[in-house]
Design a protein around this motif. Structure first.
Motif, PDB file in Angstrom:
ATOM      1  N   ARG A 113     -46.865  70.692  26.520  1.00 34.77           N
ATOM      2  CA  ARG A 113     -46.460  71.464  27.724  1.00 34.77           C
ATOM      3  C   ARG A 113     -46.102  70.761  29.002  1.00 34.77           C
ATOM      4  O   ARG A 113     -45.157  70.881  29.822  1.00 34.77           O
ATOM      5  CB  ARG A 113     -47.328  72.700  28.310  1.00 34.77           C
ATOM      6  CG  ARG A 113     -47.577  73.671  27.040  1.00 34.77           C
ATOM      7  CD  ARG A 113     -48.204  75.108  27.574  1.00 34.77           C
ATOM      8  NE  ARG A 113     -49.414  75.049  28.149  1.00 34.77           N
ATOM      9  CZ  ARG A 113     -50.647  74.806  27.391  1.00 34.77           C
ATOM     10  NH1 ARG A 113     -50.621  74.897  26.064  1.00 34.77           N
ATOM     11  NH2 ARG A 113     -51.694  74.817  28.134  1.00 34.77           N
ATOM     12  N   ARG A 116     -42.995  68.642  28.733  1.00 30.45           N
ATOM     13  CA  ARG A 116     -41.775  69.470  28.732  1.00 30.45           C
ATOM     14  C   ARG A 116     -41.644  69.736  30.047  1.00 30.45           C
ATOM     15  O   ARG A 116     -40.312  69.619  30.622  1.00 30.45           O
ATOM     16  CB  ARG A 116     -41.903  70.870  27.910  1.00 30.45           C
ATOM     17  CG  ARG A 116     -41.987  70.525  26.394  1.00 30.45           C
ATOM     18  CD  ARG A 116     -42.108  71.432  25.550  1.00 30.45           C
ATOM     19  NE  ARG A 116     -42.247  71.324  24.299  1.00 30.45           N
ATOM     20  CZ  ARG A 116     -42.648  72.191  23.271  1.00 30.45           C
ATOM     21  NH1 ARG A 116     -42.701  73.457  23.638  1.00 30.45           N
ATOM     22  NH2 ARG A 116     -42.600  71.836  21.919  1.00 30.45           N
ATOM     23  N   LEU A 117     -42.496  70.025  30.880  1.00 34.82           N
ATOM     24  CA  LEU A 117     -42.369  70.475  32.489  1.00 34.82           C
ATOM     25  C   LEU A 117     -41.753  69.329  33.134  1.00 34.82           C
ATOM     26  O   LEU A 117     -40.957  69.378  34.060  1.00 34.82           O
ATOM     27  CB  LEU A 117     -43.702  70.732  32.981  1.00 34.82           C
ATOM     28  CG  LEU A 117     -44.003  72.484  32.473  1.00 34.82           C
ATOM     29  CD1 LEU A 117     -45.606  72.610  32.893  1.00 34.82           C
ATOM     30  CD2 LEU A 117     -43.071  73.538  33.215  1.00 34.82           C
ATOM     31  N   LEU A 136     -41.618  72.408  39.180  1.00 34.70           N
ATOM     32  CA  LEU A 136     -41.846  72.051  37.787  1.00 34.70           C
ATOM     33  C   LEU A 136     -43.013  70.876  37.830  1.00 34.70           C
ATOM     34  O   LEU A 136     -43.717  71.109  36.856  1.00 34.70           O
ATOM     35  CB  LEU A 136     -40.729  71.749  37.290  1.00 34.70           C
ATOM     36  CG  LEU A 136     -39.527  72.948  36.863  1.00 34.70           C
ATOM     37  CD1 LEU A 136     -38.434  72.621  36.506  1.00 34.70           C
ATOM     38  CD2 LEU A 136     -40.398  73.904  35.747  1.00 34.70           C
ATOM     39  N   GLN A 137     -42.880  69.794  38.711  1.00 36.18           N
ATOM     40  CA  GLN A 137     -43.603  68.767  38.436  1.00 36.18           C
ATOM     41  C   GLN A 137     -45.125  69.244  38.963  1.00 36.18           C
ATOM     42  O   GLN A 137     -46.114  68.667  38.629  1.00 36.18           O
ATOM     43  CB  GLN A 137     -43.059  67.730  39.608  1.00 36.18           C
ATOM     44  CG  GLN A 137     -41.535  67.021  38.907  1.00 36.18           C
ATOM     45  CD  GLN A 137     -41.734  66.347  37.748  1.00 36.18           C
ATOM     46  OE1 GLN A 137     -42.686  66.324  36.894  1.00 36.18           O
ATOM     47  NE2 GLN A 137     -40.591  65.867  37.302  1.00 36.18           N
ATOM     48  N   GLU A 139     -46.273  72.169  38.567  1.00 35.85           N
ATOM     49  CA  GLU A 139     -46.882  72.876  37.709  1.00 35.85           C
ATOM     50  C   GLU A 139     -47.497  72.070  36.372  1.00 35.85           C
ATOM     51  O   GLU A 139     -48.391  72.366  35.700  1.00 35.85           O
ATOM     52  CB  GLU A 139     -45.814  73.724  37.075  1.00 35.85           C
ATOM     53  CG  GLU A 139     -46.195  74.914  35.944  1.00 35.85           C
ATOM     54  CD  GLU A 139     -45.252  75.713  35.594  1.00 35.85           C
ATOM     55  OE1 GLU A 139     -45.275  76.368  34.553  1.00 35.85           O
ATOM     56  OE2 GLU A 139     -44.080  75.743  35.962  1.00 35.85           O
ATOM     57  N   ALA A 140     -46.531  71.041  36.065  1.00 38.98           N
ATOM     58  CA  ALA A 140     -47.003  69.888  35.104  1.00 38.98           C
ATOM     59  C   ALA A 140     -48.240  69.427  35.478  1.00 38.98           C
ATOM     60  O   ALA A 140     -49.180  69.185  34.634  1.00 38.98           O
ATOM     61  CB  ALA A 140     -45.926  68.821  34.945  1.00 38.98           C
TER      62      ALA A 140
END
Length: 440
Positions: A113, A116-117, A136-137, A139-140
């Motif tokens: 995951r 992918r993020l 997004l970064q 969240e990763a």
């Protein structure tokens, strides 16, 4: 979720920190340190048979004489723990000839995951959506709970994967900071960047981001002092000066007419300009430029004399681009030297040439043209893969009689120009004109 041997797989796994196993959202205790190390080693290669010998080497730095027998016991005990958590037999941990396989559902592993993020964040940044890129970064990065693969961190079989995930994590941090800078959050970033450069004093991209954050906060003196501090670290620790990326930013900060929010400078090499005009290939030039907007590796293929090199130069005109001419290079091991020379990097450095190339291009949105690759296919393919993996803003345009064979490569076959009948007639008339001394 995917189906595993007819039953729904409900186990989720975390390796971005100490091993975490959950069944239907509830934590699962799989046993002691060896059990955790076993599952972690299998999760390094999910859905792949891992040999008994490799597992033994990963679990024991100095394997005991009964290591194989002990491994069988750990596998059986891990299965019992998983079966107890599920309340029924589970098929996830499979026995195969010579090894074991841990089958996981798509997206059930935090490392998957995370990657992918990060990739989605990079695409958002390339599209100019910096707010989404930062989200997004972030969240990763929030998936990390500690050092990657912590349960096997001291064992030799996991070194490469730990290093790979750590490098990707740092890229995500830098990409998130780039996006935050683009969104005007420079005031909020200074304290974080100060801590990051203290932890990673040789990372020139972080130093450059700190320089930008301080300058955009109206602290020009501190921004210039940041460059001096970075230079001291590099000279003392490595015996080398800052790279062009950092030096260029320093020069930009020194300009009295500098705008309040400068962009990170991109070192640009001037591509050679042919003396003749370029006709007959406008559509191909447009195609190459279009492909480079959506693909990071484009290879123009065709027979010798088809015009591949000239097409590449035209496609790269007007952007940050470097030309590496490989036709005369006969020794594959000198390929990094050829690339470094094209980039203008100094020949003597404490770093390897490849490391210097990567550091120079890590934060650059540019194009590298590798011309005439056909006699160095394997070496060029390996170099392209390494550079694309470690330099997220880089794109490569290659010319070759054959494809490089790299994953993600996009091909553009090029045919020779067609000479039309009326062109041949024109040539014939010109020939007759010269035969008559230039008289009609």
């Amino acid at each position: 979720m995917t189906q595993v041997s007819g039953e729904e797989a409900l186990f989720d796994y975390g390796v971005l920190g100490p091993l975490e196993v959950r069944f239907a959202g509830a934590p699962v205790s799989v046993g002691g340190p060896r059990h955790r190390a076993l599952l972690t080693a299998l999760l390094i290669r999910p859905n792949t048979v891992v040999s008994i010998d490799h597992l033994v080497e990963t679990l024991w730095e100095d394997p005991p004489s009964r290591a194989t027998e002990l491994l069988y016991g750990r596998v059986a005990e891990a299965r019992r723990a998983m079966r107890s958590a599920a309340g029924r037999p589970v098929p996830d941990l499979e026995t195969h000839e010579g090894g074991y396989l841990l089958r996981i559902a798509d997206g059930a592993l935090d490392a998957q995951r995370f990657e992918r993020l990060v990739e989605a964040g990079s695409r958002a940044a390339q599209a100019g959506d910096h707010r989404r890129a930062a989200g997004l970064q972030g969240e990763a990065l929030a998936l990390w709970r500690g050092p990657a693969l912590a349960d096997v961190a001291d064992l030799p079989g996991a070194e490469a994967e730990i290093a790979r995930l750590g490098e990707l994590r740092m890229r995500a941090v830098q990409a998130r900071i780039d996006a935050d800078l683009a969104e005007g959050r420079h005031h909020e970033l200074i304290a974080e960047l100060v801590a990051l450069v203290a932890e990673h004093p040789l990372d020139e991209r972080l130093w450059g981001q700190l320089m930008l954050a301080r300058h955009r906060s109206g602290r020009l003196g501190e921004a210039l002092a940041t460059f001096d501090a970075a230079r001291r670290e590099l000279v003392v620790r490595l015996g080398t000066e800052p790279g062009e990326h950092l030096r260029g930013l320093h020069r930009q900060l020194l300009r009295p007419d500098l705008e309040s929010s400068p962009d990170v400078p991109v070192p640009v090499a001037v591509l050679p300009r042919p003396l003749t005009t370029f006709v007959g290939r406008d559509s191909e030039v447009a195609t190459v430029r279009r492909l480079l907007r959506t693909h990071r590796l484009v290879t123009v293929t065709g027979v010798g004399g088809a015009g591949k090199s000239r097409l590449a130069l035209e496609a790269g005109a007007g952007r940050a681009a470097w030309l590496v001419e490989l036709a005369a290079l006969t020794q594959p091991d000198l390929l990094p030297d050829a690339v470094a020379d094209a980039l203008g990097l100094p020949p003597h450095s404490a770093r390897s040439r490849m490391d210097s190339i990567v550091e120079h291009l890590r934060g650059v949105d540019g194009l590298l043209i590798l011309d005439n690759c056909e006699h160095l296919l394997d070496s060029v393919a390996g170099l392209a893969e390494r550079m694309l993996a470690r330099c997220p803003g880089l794109r490569i345009l290659a010319t070759s009689r054959e494809r490089l064979g790299v994953t993600g490569e996009t091909l553009l076959p090029l045919l020779g120009l067609v000479v039309l009948r009326h062109d041949l007639e024109t040539v014939s008339r010109l020939g007759r004109w010269f035969e008559h001394g230039g008289c009609a």
